[in-house]
Design a protein around this motif. Structure first.
Motif, PDB file in Angstrom:
ATOM      1  N   MET A 172       4.151  38.039  29.558  1.00  0.00           N
ATOM      2  CA  MET A 172       4.619  38.208  28.188  1.00  0.00           C
ATOM      3  C   MET A 172       6.126  38.019  28.089  1.00  0.00           C
ATOM      4  O   MET A 172       6.629  37.407  27.167  1.00  0.00           O
ATOM      5  CB  MET A 172       4.219  39.608  27.671  1.00  0.00           C
ATOM      6  N   THR A 173       6.868  38.539  29.104  1.00  0.00           N
ATOM      7  CA  THR A 173       8.325  38.400  29.090  1.00  0.00           C
ATOM      8  C   THR A 173       8.740  36.941  29.071  1.00  0.00           C
ATOM      9  O   THR A 173       9.638  36.540  28.313  1.00  0.00           O
ATOM     10  CB  THR A 173       8.942  39.109  30.311  1.00  0.00           C
ATOM     11  N   ARG A 174       8.097  36.113  29.911  1.00  0.00           N
ATOM     12  CA  ARG A 174       8.448  34.690  29.960  1.00  0.00           C
ATOM     13  C   ARG A 174       8.119  33.992  28.635  1.00  0.00           C
ATOM     14  O   ARG A 174       8.829  33.095  28.201  1.00  0.00           O
ATOM     15  CB  ARG A 174       7.678  34.014  31.094  1.00  0.00           C
ATOM     16  N   VAL A 175       7.009  34.440  28.040  1.00  0.00           N
ATOM     17  CA  VAL A 175       6.629  33.824  26.773  1.00  0.00           C
ATOM     18  C   VAL A 175       7.634  34.150  25.676  1.00  0.00           C
ATOM     19  O   VAL A 175       8.001  33.314  24.852  1.00  0.00           O
ATOM     20  CB  VAL A 175       5.216  34.311  26.357  1.00  0.00           C
ATOM     21  N   LEU A 176       8.123  35.406  25.702  1.00  0.00           N
ATOM     22  CA  LEU A 176       9.022  35.841  24.645  1.00  0.00           C
ATOM     23  C   LEU A 176      10.467  35.404  24.856  1.00  0.00           C
ATOM     24  O   LEU A 176      11.240  35.334  23.906  1.00  0.00           O
ATOM     25  CB  LEU A 176       8.978  37.369  24.524  1.00  0.00           C
ATOM     26  N   GLN A 177      10.834  35.076  26.090  1.00  0.00           N
ATOM     27  CA  GLN A 177      12.223  34.781  26.405  1.00  0.00           C
ATOM     28  C   GLN A 177      12.816  33.666  25.547  1.00  0.00           C
ATOM     29  O   GLN A 177      13.922  33.812  25.003  1.00  0.00           O
ATOM     30  CB  GLN A 177      12.350  34.427  27.904  1.00  0.00           C
ATOM     31  N   PRO A 178      12.120  32.533  25.360  1.00  0.00           N
ATOM     32  CA  PRO A 178      12.706  31.442  24.587  1.00  0.00           C
ATOM     33  C   PRO A 178      12.910  31.769  23.110  1.00  0.00           C
ATOM     34  O   PRO A 178      13.675  31.087  22.440  1.00  0.00           O
ATOM     35  CB  PRO A 178      11.685  30.300  24.756  1.00  0.00           C
ATOM     36  N   VAL A 225     -18.482  46.030  14.496  1.00  0.00           N
ATOM     37  CA  VAL A 225     -17.559  47.153  14.697  1.00  0.00           C
ATOM     38  C   VAL A 225     -16.959  47.112  16.093  1.00  0.00           C
ATOM     39  O   VAL A 225     -15.748  47.318  16.280  1.00  0.00           O
ATOM     40  CB  VAL A 225     -18.272  48.489  14.444  1.00  0.00           C
ATOM     41  N   LEU A 226     -17.802  46.832  17.101  1.00  0.00           N
ATOM     42  CA  LEU A 226     -17.307  46.763  18.476  1.00  0.00           C
ATOM     43  C   LEU A 226     -16.284  45.635  18.631  1.00  0.00           C
ATOM     44  O   LEU A 226     -15.215  45.832  19.226  1.00  0.00           O
ATOM     45  CB  LEU A 226     -18.481  46.539  19.440  1.00  0.00           C
ATOM     46  N   ALA A 227     -16.600  44.471  18.082  1.00  0.00           N
ATOM     47  CA  ALA A 227     -15.669  43.346  18.167  1.00  0.00           C
ATOM     48  C   ALA A 227     -14.357  43.679  17.459  1.00  0.00           C
ATOM     49  O   ALA A 227     -13.266  43.370  17.961  1.00  0.00           O
ATOM     50  CB  ALA A 227     -16.303  42.099  17.539  1.00  0.00           C
ATOM     51  N   LEU A 228     -14.459  44.342  16.297  1.00  0.00           N
ATOM     52  CA  LEU A 228     -13.258  44.711  15.550  1.00  0.00           C
ATOM     53  C   LEU A 228     -12.388  45.672  16.343  1.00  0.00           C
ATOM     54  O   LEU A 228     -11.161  45.501  16.429  1.00  0.00           O
ATOM     55  CB  LEU A 228     -13.670  45.338  14.213  1.00  0.00           C
ATOM     56  N   LEU A 229     -12.999  46.694  16.950  1.00  0.00           N
ATOM     57  CA  LEU A 229     -12.239  47.680  17.712  1.00  0.00           C
ATOM     58  C   LEU A 229     -11.569  47.053  18.938  1.00  0.00           C
ATOM     59  O   LEU A 229     -10.406  47.351  19.248  1.00  0.00           O
ATOM     60  CB  LEU A 229     -13.147  48.830  18.135  1.00  0.00           C
ATOM     61  N   VAL A 230     -12.312  46.185  19.624  1.00  0.00           N
ATOM     62  CA  VAL A 230     -11.742  45.532  20.810  1.00  0.00           C
ATOM     63  C   VAL A 230     -10.566  44.640  20.418  1.00  0.00           C
ATOM     64  O   VAL A 230      -9.494  44.674  21.052  1.00  0.00           O
ATOM     65  CB  VAL A 230     -12.826  44.708  21.546  1.00  0.00           C
ATOM     66  N   LEU A 231     -10.749  43.860  19.378  1.00  0.00           N
ATOM     67  CA  LEU A 231      -9.671  42.967  18.944  1.00  0.00           C
ATOM     68  C   LEU A 231      -8.458  43.754  18.459  1.00  0.00           C
ATOM     69  O   LEU A 231      -7.311  43.369  18.720  1.00  0.00           O
ATOM     70  CB  LEU A 231     -10.189  42.040  17.835  1.00  0.00           C
ATOM     71  N   LEU A 232      -8.712  44.850  17.759  1.00  0.00           N
ATOM     72  CA  LEU A 232      -7.592  45.676  17.289  1.00  0.00           C
ATOM     73  C   LEU A 232      -6.847  46.325  18.463  1.00  0.00           C
ATOM     74  O   LEU A 232      -5.618  46.415  18.456  1.00  0.00           O
ATOM     75  CB  LEU A 232      -8.107  46.768  16.351  1.00  0.00           C
ATOM     76  N   TRP A 233      -7.605  46.766  19.448  1.00  0.00           N
ATOM     77  CA  TRP A 233      -6.988  47.372  20.632  1.00  0.00           C
ATOM     78  C   TRP A 233      -6.110  46.351  21.353  1.00  0.00           C
ATOM     79  O   TRP A 233      -4.961  46.645  21.709  1.00  0.00           O
ATOM     80  CB  TRP A 233      -8.076  47.887  21.558  1.00  0.00           C
ATOM     81  N   LEU A 234      -6.626  45.155  21.536  1.00  0.00           N
ATOM     82  CA  LEU A 234      -5.846  44.103  22.179  1.00  0.00           C
ATOM     83  C   LEU A 234      -4.638  43.728  21.327  1.00  0.00           C
ATOM     84  O   LEU A 234      -3.532  43.509  21.854  1.00  0.00           O
ATOM     85  CB  LEU A 234      -6.720  42.872  22.416  1.00  0.00           C
ATOM     86  N   ASN A 283      -3.034  45.641  19.213  1.00  0.00           N
ATOM     87  CA  ASN A 283      -2.051  46.716  19.267  1.00  0.00           C
ATOM     88  C   ASN A 283      -1.250  46.669  20.568  1.00  0.00           C
ATOM     89  O   ASN A 283      -0.028  46.876  20.569  1.00  0.00           O
ATOM     90  CB  ASN A 283      -2.749  48.066  19.119  1.00  0.00           C
ATOM     91  N   LEU A 284      -1.939  46.387  21.680  1.00  0.00           N
ATOM     92  CA  LEU A 284      -1.230  46.258  22.959  1.00  0.00           C
ATOM     93  C   LEU A 284      -0.199  45.136  22.902  1.00  0.00           C
ATOM     94  O   LEU A 284       0.954  45.299  23.334  1.00  0.00           O
ATOM     95  CB  LEU A 284      -2.238  45.986  24.082  1.00  0.00           C
ATOM     96  N   VAL A 301       5.501  43.122  22.109  1.00  0.00           N
ATOM     97  CA  VAL A 301       6.463  42.352  21.307  1.00  0.00           C
ATOM     98  C   VAL A 301       7.589  43.261  20.816  1.00  0.00           C
ATOM     99  O   VAL A 301       8.779  42.913  20.899  1.00  0.00           O
ATOM    100  CB  VAL A 301       5.751  41.683  20.111  1.00  0.00           C
ATOM    101  N   LEU A 302       7.226  44.429  20.312  1.00  0.00           N
ATOM    102  CA  LEU A 302       8.237  45.351  19.792  1.00  0.00           C
ATOM    103  C   LEU A 302       9.179  45.830  20.892  1.00  0.00           C
ATOM    104  O   LEU A 302      10.372  46.076  20.654  1.00  0.00           O
ATOM    105  CB  LEU A 302       7.553  46.547  19.124  1.00  0.00           C
ATOM    106  N   ALA A 303       8.650  45.954  22.115  1.00  0.00           N
ATOM    107  CA  ALA A 303       9.489  46.381  23.240  1.00  0.00           C
ATOM    108  C   ALA A 303      10.572  45.359  23.558  1.00  0.00           C
ATOM    109  O   ALA A 303      11.608  45.694  24.143  1.00  0.00           O
ATOM    110  CB  ALA A 303       8.612  46.634  24.464  1.00  0.00           C
ATOM    111  N   HIS A 304      10.341  44.111  23.215  1.00  0.00           N
ATOM    112  CA  HIS A 304      11.306  43.045  23.489  1.00  0.00           C
ATOM    113  C   HIS A 304      12.109  42.637  22.248  1.00  0.00           C
ATOM    114  O   HIS A 304      12.836  41.652  22.269  1.00  0.00           O
ATOM    115  CB  HIS A 304      10.579  41.812  24.045  1.00  0.00           C
TER     116      HIS A 304
END
Length: 658
Positions: free
Chosen positions: A1-7, A150-159, A161-162, A167-170
């Motif tokens: 993620m860091t390399r992706v966000l660097q540019p 519902v399961l697909a929605l929760l999984v996608l939302l969890w991913l 949010n992560l 992104v916010l950390a960088h």
């Protein structure tokens, strides 16, 4: 993620917004592509996939722009060094909410299309008001799809949010506040340009993307979040909803809307109530007949063999030989409340919600019960579910109905499903009520609204020979509803009140209204039958609308009264060519019968344009032309949809109040 966000760290505090922009655009485009591939044959029959996907990106930019506008406008205040933690918190909450909205609506879109043949729209919002009924339907009929979604929605939302936390950390503020101030105006300009999406006089709206003759395909072009948000926005314009089609001077609107042969003999003398007129019955009676209207849930022509449908209504097929049978009756819309509005109030359709749910129609709005209550009738509404659904109780009790009998008032119903008591239990309660009214020798009007033919199609076992091998199907539910109806009418024929009661059987709408045309006219056709008392059997083949039932009913039962009704009294003229009014999502269609098998059709679109077409009644086929409707035809159709909106807004669809 860091390399992706660097540019892209140069985006500074705008980094979360930029990532949301890219991710949401990809998600919406991927969802659209999946829907297009799912409906590949239907899409390629009317449009180029490349154009749909390209225009879809344009629609996606509108939604993304709308969602990013709020944090972007707040950026100069919050995206500075001293308040940057607040900026990050705002972005986290707002962008996660946006992601949840996108995922929820796009995940639920396929099922909505399967049911309503369009993307989620205002119906999606309306059903959210009734979580018990909606959840019961989904759990009983679509449990696997519900759990998977519902399961697909929760999984996608969890991913999501992560990823958003990473992104916010960088995300860092600009080193100099001046950089924020210099970049901000350009970003605001680009965002609002995306929202407006055009240099024309009016900003873009969903109508701009109606580029084919297939309403479902048109709905694929936009995205579901935009469709739902626009529906919410449009709610504030309910009173003037019909003006999406254009405007007419008030006098011209009234003249054109009332310019029908069956209204020529009436005298409209009250300028404050311009549709109010004295209607005399075709048959004088010493005592008016009682009235029972049976409103059948979702019983379209699709299920009636003699109307070109399936052979799953044998009882109705038998009953049609006993009274007045309408061969070409059309519903005004696709919802139960629209059917109630047309049948009980005789009110034409508009693109707004039905008046059953609008605040300005909860008192002093005309219904058949208004007239009959004045004539000394006991008026009642009998429903197997809970009458608060769709605001029916409020509308009825405020407009002439003196009694409501619903599920809580039924004594020990034998079968209760997601939508209430079975039709047999409903008719048993109705029969008991009618017998009590008859014993009191008081004239009565009872509206009976069925519900067994409603998803998830629950009904008692061992009542019918199943049409489909699997029990919980629409065909089996219709066959059960037909069985219960036949049983009730057979019992009613043995009662003393049969000979002085008019029974009206009519559907509110078809089960699922869909088709690959701009307005699926064939899915608006419904059965309608009047029988009982001294009615002699006959078939009425003229084109008819649900709004024609009320004036015909009052005439047949022998009521002379002033009413604001706009429909046709078929007891006076059952042979002349007729007309029908259809509201399908944002489209309005006026059908005017030209011959025994053909009707001229004018379709109004929400951008003010129109389409001319022909409808072949026997073949059930809409033939679109490439030309717009002629100006005179467009104005005539426009008047039909502007008038009810105006009558509602000005509180003029009522009786004279003292």
């Amino acid at each position: 993620m860091t390399r992706v966000l660097q540019p892209i760290k140069r985006a500074g505090p705008y980094l979360p917004l930029l990532v949301f922009f890219v991710v949401t655009l990809l998600l919406l485009s991927a969802s659209r592509l999946g829907l297009v591939l799912w409906q590949f044959d239907r899409v390629t029959a009317v449009a180029d996939i490349g154009i749909i996907l390209l225009q879809g990106v344009r629609a996606d930019l509108i939604f993304i722009g709308l969602w990013l506008a709020i944090p972007l406008l707040l950026a100069p205040l919050l995206a500075r060094q001293s308040s940057f933690k607040v900026w990050l918190k705002l972005n986290h909450l707002w962008l996660l909410l946006g992601l949840a909205l996108v995922l929820l609506l796009e995940v639920s879109t396929p099922q909505f299309i399967m049911q309503y043949d369009v993307r989620p729209n205002r119906l999606y919002i309306e059903y959210l008001k009734y979580p018990k009924e909606v959840f019961g339907t989904l759990w009983q009929g679509y449990r696997g799809m519900l759990l998977g979604g519902v399961l697909a929605l929760l999984v996608l939302l969890w991913l999501g949010n992560l990823a958003l936390r990473r992104v916010l950390a960088h995300t860092q503020p600009f080193a100099r506040y001046r950089s924020l101030l210099l970049s901000w105006p350009l970003l605001v300009f680009l965002t609002f340009a995306a929202i407006r999406s055009t240099t024309e006089h009016r900003p873009a709206n969903p109508a701009l993307f109606a580029i084919t003759g297939d309403a479902m395909v048109n709905s694929l072009i936009i995205n579901s979040p935009y469709s739902v948000l626009y529906a919410i926005y449009s709610l504030k314009h309910e009173a003037r909803s019909s003006e999406i089609y254009g405007k007419l001077p008030q006098q011209e609107m009234l003249e054109l809307a009332l310019d029908w042969p069956w209204l020529k003999h009436l005298e409209f003398n009250d300028p404050q109530l311009p549709t109010l007129a004295l209607r005399q019955p075709a048959m004088e009676r010493a005592q008016p007949l009682n009235l029972v209207i049976i409103l059948e849930e979702s019983l379209g022509a699709t299920f009636v063999k003699s109307l070109g449908g399936l052979p799953v209504t044998p009882e109705l097929e038998q009953l049609k030989n006993d009274g007045w049978w309408f061969d070409n009756m059309y519903a005004t819309g696709t919802r139960s409340v629209r059917g109630i509005e047309a049948v009980v109030a005789g009110f034409p359709p508009t693109p707004a919600q039905s008046v059953v749910k609008l605040s300005g129609a909860q008192q002093n709005f005309y219904t058949l019960a208004s007239t009959l209550q004045q004539q000394g009738f006991h008026t009642s509404f009998v429903y197997g579910g809970e009458a608060h659904f769709d605001n029916m109780r409020g509308f009825f009790t405020g407009n002439g109905f003196s009694e409501v009998i619903d599920l809580p008032k039924m004594l020990k119903p034998e079968f209760v499903g997601s939508w209430g008591a079975s039709d047999e239990d409903l008719f048993n309660a109705a029969a008991k009520h009618l017998a009590e009214m008859s014993a009191q020798q008081k004239p009565f009007f009872s509206l009976i609204f069925t519900s067994s033919n409603h998803e998830p199609f629950e009904f008692p076992d061992n009542k019918i020979a199943l049409y489909d091998s699997e029990k919980a199907t629409v065909n089996n539910a219709v066959k059960y509803a037909d069985y219960a109806l036949g049983k009730f009418i057979a019992q009613a024929k043995q009662q003393a009140y049969w000979h002085n009661t008019l029974f009206v059987i009519v559907a509110d709408h078809d089960n699922r209204v869909y088709g690959n045309s701009l307005v699926p006219v064939h899915k608006f056709q419904i059965p309608a039958l009047m029988l009982g008392a001294d009615l002699k059997p006959k078939t009425i083949s003229s084109l008819a609308s649900q709004i024609d039932l009320a004036p015909t009913i009052l005439s047949l039962i022998g009521i002379s009264a002033q009413t604001p009704l706009l429909g046709r009294d078929f007891s006076r003229d059952a042979e002349s060519p007729g007309r029908a009014l259809l509201q399908f999502d944002q489209y309005f269609a006026l059908l005017e019968q030209q011959s025994a098998n053909e009707a001229a059709v004018t379709i109004l679109k929400p951008d003010g344009s129109s389409v001319a077409a022909r409808y072949l009644l026997d073949d059930k086929q809409l033939v679109l032309t490439d030309a717009a409707a002629k100006p005179a035809a467009q104005r005539r159709a426009l008047a039909q949809v502007l008038l009810p909106s105006w009558l509602y807004r000005e509180q003029r669809y009522r009786l004279v109040t003292e």
